[in-house]
Design a protein around this motif. Structure first.
Motif, PDB file in Angstrom:
ATOM      1  N   LEU A  60       0.763  -1.178  -0.043  1.00  2.99           N
ATOM      2  CA  LEU A  60       0.054  -0.235   0.196  1.00  2.99           C
ATOM      3  C   LEU A  60       0.845   1.227   0.094  1.00  2.99           C
ATOM      4  O   LEU A  60       1.865   1.329   0.855  1.00  2.99           O
ATOM      5  CB  LEU A  60      -0.645   0.147   1.285  1.00  2.99           C
ATOM      6  CG  LEU A  60      -1.699   1.252   1.588  1.00  2.99           C
ATOM      7  CD1 LEU A  60      -2.801   1.752   0.302  1.00  2.99           C
ATOM      8  CD2 LEU A  60      -2.327   1.345   2.944  1.00  2.99           C
ATOM      9  N   GLU A  61       0.568   2.076  -0.910  1.00  2.00           N
ATOM     10  CA  GLU A  61       1.223   3.274  -0.901  1.00  2.00           C
ATOM     11  C   GLU A  61       0.118   4.490  -0.881  1.00  2.00           C
ATOM     12  O   GLU A  61      -0.799   4.623  -1.552  1.00  2.00           O
ATOM     13  CB  GLU A  61       2.025   3.618  -2.198  1.00  2.00           C
ATOM     14  CG  GLU A  61       2.785   4.832  -2.363  1.00  2.00           C
ATOM     15  CD  GLU A  61       3.448   5.108  -3.608  1.00  2.00           C
ATOM     16  OE1 GLU A  61       4.639   5.305  -3.667  1.00  2.00           O
ATOM     17  OE2 GLU A  61       2.809   4.798  -4.741  1.00  2.00           O
ATOM     18  N   VAL A  62       0.703   5.585   0.174  1.00  2.00           N
ATOM     19  CA  VAL A  62      -0.335   6.716   0.238  1.00  2.00           C
ATOM     20  C   VAL A  62       0.413   7.654  -0.147  1.00  2.00           C
ATOM     21  O   VAL A  62       1.297   8.540   0.411  1.00  2.00           O
ATOM     22  CB  VAL A  62      -0.672   6.860   1.707  1.00  2.00           C
ATOM     23  CG1 VAL A  62      -1.616   8.004   2.143  1.00  2.00           C
ATOM     24  CG2 VAL A  62      -1.370   5.651   2.292  1.00  2.00           C
ATOM     25  N   GLY A  63       0.141   8.182  -1.515  1.00  3.08           N
ATOM     26  CA  GLY A  63       0.802   9.440  -2.042  1.00  3.08           C
ATOM     27  C   GLY A  63       1.537   8.920  -3.317  1.00  3.08           C
ATOM     28  O   GLY A  63       2.655   8.690  -3.044  1.00  3.08           O
ATOM     29  N   VAL A 119      -7.843   7.160  -7.108  1.00  2.00           N
ATOM     30  CA  VAL A 119      -7.617   8.787  -7.379  1.00  2.00           C
ATOM     31  C   VAL A 119      -8.872   9.170  -6.389  1.00  2.00           C
ATOM     32  O   VAL A 119      -9.925   9.016  -6.258  1.00  2.00           O
ATOM     33  CB  VAL A 119      -8.118   9.308  -8.740  1.00  2.00           C
ATOM     34  CG1 VAL A 119      -7.899  10.958  -8.599  1.00  2.00           C
ATOM     35  CG2 VAL A 119      -6.759   8.656  -9.689  1.00  2.00           C
ATOM     36  N   GLY A 120      -8.389  10.404  -5.334  1.00  5.56           N
ATOM     37  CA  GLY A 120      -9.342  11.164  -4.574  1.00  5.56           C
ATOM     38  C   GLY A 120      -8.710  11.057  -3.307  1.00  5.56           C
ATOM     39  O   GLY A 120      -7.321  10.731  -3.128  1.00  5.56           O
ATOM     40  N   PRO A 121      -9.324  11.886  -2.201  1.00  8.14           N
ATOM     41  CA  PRO A 121      -8.685  12.141  -1.147  1.00  8.14           C
ATOM     42  C   PRO A 121      -8.236  10.820  -0.289  1.00  8.14           C
ATOM     43  O   PRO A 121      -9.198   9.690  -0.142  1.00  8.14           O
ATOM     44  CB  PRO A 121     -10.014  12.772  -0.143  1.00  8.14           C
ATOM     45  CG  PRO A 121     -10.624  13.339  -1.129  1.00  8.14           C
ATOM     46  CD  PRO A 121     -10.703  12.416  -2.243  1.00  8.14           C
ATOM     47  N   ALA A 122      -7.002  10.705   0.183  1.00  6.20           N
ATOM     48  CA  ALA A 122      -6.450   9.492   0.716  1.00  6.20           C
ATOM     49  C   ALA A 122      -7.331   8.989   1.751  1.00  6.20           C
ATOM     50  O   ALA A 122      -7.629   7.854   2.211  1.00  6.20           O
ATOM     51  CB  ALA A 122      -5.024   9.405   0.933  1.00  6.20           C
ATOM     52  N   ALA A 123      -7.792   9.982   2.761  1.00  7.14           N
ATOM     53  CA  ALA A 123      -8.322   9.678   4.007  1.00  7.14           C
ATOM     54  C   ALA A 123      -9.840   9.072   3.746  1.00  7.14           C
ATOM     55  O   ALA A 123     -10.080   8.303   4.491  1.00  7.14           O
ATOM     56  CB  ALA A 123      -8.632  11.242   4.699  1.00  7.14           C
ATOM     57  N   ALA A 133       2.198  11.386   1.753  1.00 13.65           N
ATOM     58  CA  ALA A 133       1.133  12.119   1.441  1.00 13.65           C
ATOM     59  C   ALA A 133       1.094  13.532   2.197  1.00 13.65           C
ATOM     60  O   ALA A 133       2.312  13.915   3.167  1.00 13.65           O
ATOM     61  CB  ALA A 133      -0.134  11.465   1.643  1.00 13.65           C
ATOM     62  N   ASP A 134       0.011  14.290   2.483  1.00 11.38           N
ATOM     63  CA  ASP A 134       0.106  15.240   3.330  1.00 11.38           C
ATOM     64  C   ASP A 134       0.232  14.794   4.569  1.00 11.38           C
ATOM     65  O   ASP A 134      -0.119  14.166   5.361  1.00 11.38           O
ATOM     66  CB  ASP A 134      -1.275  15.859   2.953  1.00 11.38           C
ATOM     67  CG  ASP A 134      -2.535  15.362   3.418  1.00 11.38           C
ATOM     68  OD1 ASP A 134      -3.138  15.565   4.565  1.00 11.38           O
ATOM     69  OD2 ASP A 134      -2.622  14.059   2.995  1.00 11.38           O
ATOM     70  N   LYS A 135       1.067  15.634   5.438  1.00 11.19           N
ATOM     71  CA  LYS A 135       1.843  15.394   6.642  1.00 11.19           C
ATOM     72  C   LYS A 135       0.719  15.497   7.643  1.00 11.19           C
ATOM     73  O   LYS A 135       0.619  14.936   8.663  1.00 11.19           O
ATOM     74  CB  LYS A 135       2.913  16.226   6.939  1.00 11.19           C
ATOM     75  CG  LYS A 135       3.713  16.061   5.989  1.00 11.19           C
ATOM     76  CD  LYS A 135       4.262  14.467   5.293  1.00 11.19           C
ATOM     77  CE  LYS A 135       5.176  14.572   4.173  1.00 11.19           C
ATOM     78  NZ  LYS A 135       5.098  13.182   3.688  1.00 11.19           N
ATOM     79  N   VAL A 180       5.287  -4.252   7.780  1.00  7.52           N
ATOM     80  CA  VAL A 180       5.952  -2.902   7.815  1.00  7.52           C
ATOM     81  C   VAL A 180       5.313  -1.846   7.421  1.00  7.52           C
ATOM     82  O   VAL A 180       4.695  -1.856   6.336  1.00  7.52           O
ATOM     83  CB  VAL A 180       7.386  -3.070   7.158  1.00  7.52           C
ATOM     84  CG1 VAL A 180       7.956  -1.758   6.972  1.00  7.52           C
ATOM     85  CG2 VAL A 180       8.300  -4.189   8.019  1.00  7.52           C
ATOM     86  N   ILE A 181       5.365  -0.630   8.165  1.00  3.71           N
ATOM     87  CA  ILE A 181       4.764   0.600   7.647  1.00  3.71           C
ATOM     88  C   ILE A 181       5.879   1.853   7.818  1.00  3.71           C
ATOM     89  O   ILE A 181       6.527   2.089   8.838  1.00  3.71           O
ATOM     90  CB  ILE A 181       3.492   1.313   8.571  1.00  3.71           C
ATOM     91  CG1 ILE A 181       2.491  -0.004   8.647  1.00  3.71           C
ATOM     92  CG2 ILE A 181       3.244   2.665   7.913  1.00  3.71           C
ATOM     93  CD1 ILE A 181       1.490   0.168   9.605  1.00  3.71           C
ATOM     94  N   ILE A 182       6.272   2.595   6.844  1.00  2.00           N
ATOM     95  CA  ILE A 182       7.129   3.388   6.688  1.00  2.00           C
ATOM     96  C   ILE A 182       6.536   4.667   6.473  1.00  2.00           C
ATOM     97  O   ILE A 182       5.569   5.022   5.514  1.00  2.00           O
ATOM     98  CB  ILE A 182       8.294   3.222   5.338  1.00  2.00           C
ATOM     99  CG1 ILE A 182       8.754   2.021   5.427  1.00  2.00           C
ATOM    100  CG2 ILE A 182       9.047   4.480   5.266  1.00  2.00           C
ATOM    101  CD1 ILE A 182       9.816   1.674   6.558  1.00  2.00           C
ATOM    102  N   VAL A 183       6.767   5.856   7.404  1.00  2.00           N
ATOM    103  CA  VAL A 183       6.183   7.081   7.358  1.00  2.00           C
ATOM    104  C   VAL A 183       7.252   8.126   6.864  1.00  2.00           C
ATOM    105  O   VAL A 183       8.394   8.226   7.656  1.00  2.00           O
ATOM    106  CB  VAL A 183       5.403   7.547   8.473  1.00  2.00           C
ATOM    107  CG1 VAL A 183       4.808   8.967   8.180  1.00  2.00           C
ATOM    108  CG2 VAL A 183       4.585   6.560   8.942  1.00  2.00           C
ATOM    109  N   ASP A 184       7.207   8.800   5.571  1.00  2.00           N
ATOM    110  CA  ASP A 184       8.141   9.544   5.330  1.00  2.00           C
ATOM    111  C   ASP A 184       8.269  10.896   5.760  1.00  2.00           C
ATOM    112  O   ASP A 184       6.908  11.466   6.236  1.00  2.00           O
ATOM    113  CB  ASP A 184       8.387   9.596   3.792  1.00  2.00           C
ATOM    114  CG  ASP A 184      10.014  10.128   3.155  1.00  2.00           C
ATOM    115  OD1 ASP A 184      10.648  10.096   4.033  1.00  2.00           O
ATOM    116  OD2 ASP A 184       9.935  10.258   2.029  1.00  2.00           O
TER     117      ASP A 184
END
Length: 223
Positions: A66-69, A119-123, A142-144, A163-167
């Motif tokens: 899963l990728e957000v952004g 496509v659309g608001p990730a939330a 994505a948006d922080k 695993v979850i990575i937050v950039d």
């Protein structure tokens, strides 16, 4: 020898190490160029960071990501390449233009069959996901201000020991500076405050320097 302490030093180091460890790649260069030509913001991960994401996903044998952004698909390509032929990557992107550019870049890289762009608001999009089997790996970039929302949903969607990575969680040290109260810093602090008491995960933040400047990522394991 003087201590390297600015972005020119860090960039030179990235370029030097990449010259040994990351071969030139036509598909990734194409993605960079198309994003620039279409006026997308220059906020994609660096080449070294993209390779790290690829290695991390491969190290756990990820089959679903899963990728957000999505942006222009640069990190998406790196992650999708970590998957087996029957693997799948679901990536969420707010802007239709960004998604269109990413779709072209991903297709050019020969990965269209492995990648689904929503496509659309990730939330909103992320709450509708009900993957079976669950994801093995999630990358949040994505948006922080939405970091905590994205993390909580990613935790729901990722398997045990996933695993979850937050950039972008260091942001030139602004997140740790109490005088800095921009929305991105506040959003990241909310995530960190939650992680402090979340017994379902274990995590650490690693600061990074390189061609993208001084930043960092939080590495989280779902217990």
């Amino acid at each position: 020898m003087a201590e390297a302490s600015n972005i020119d030093d860090w960039t030179r180091s990235d370029v030097y190490h990449n010259s040994f460890l990351i071969p030139a790649d036509e598909a990734l260069e194409y993605a960079r160029k198309s994003s620039d030509e279409q006026g997308l913001p220059e906020i994609a991960v660096s080449t070294a960071q993209g390779k790290l994401l690829n290695l991390l996903a491969r190290s756990i044998g990820a089959k679903r990501i899963l990728e957000v952004g999505t942006l222009g698909g640069f990190s998406t390509i790196w992650l999708a390449r970590a998957l087996p032929e029957d693997g799948e990557l679901v990536t969420l992107e707010l802007q239709p233009k960004h998604a269109e550019v990413a779709q072209g870049d991903i297709a050019h890289a020969g990965l269209a069959s492995r990648v689904k762009i929503i496509v659309g608001p990730a939330a909103e999009s992320i709450t509708k996901l009900q993957p079976e089997p669950p994801f093995d790996f999630a990358f949040i970039d994505a948006d922080k201000p939405g970091n905590l929302t994205y993390f909580l949903e990613a935790k729901r969607l990722v398997r045990k020991n996933g695993v979850i990575i937050v950039d972008n969680v260091v942001r030139h040290g602004r997140v740790a500076d109490p005088t800095q109260n921009d929305a991105s810093s506040i959003g990241t602090r909310k995530l960190l405050e939650h992680l402090k008491t979340d017994k379902d995960v274990d995590a650490t933040t690693i600061s990074t320097v390189g061609e993208k400047g001084w930043d960092g990522f939080t590495y989280i394991i779902r217990l």
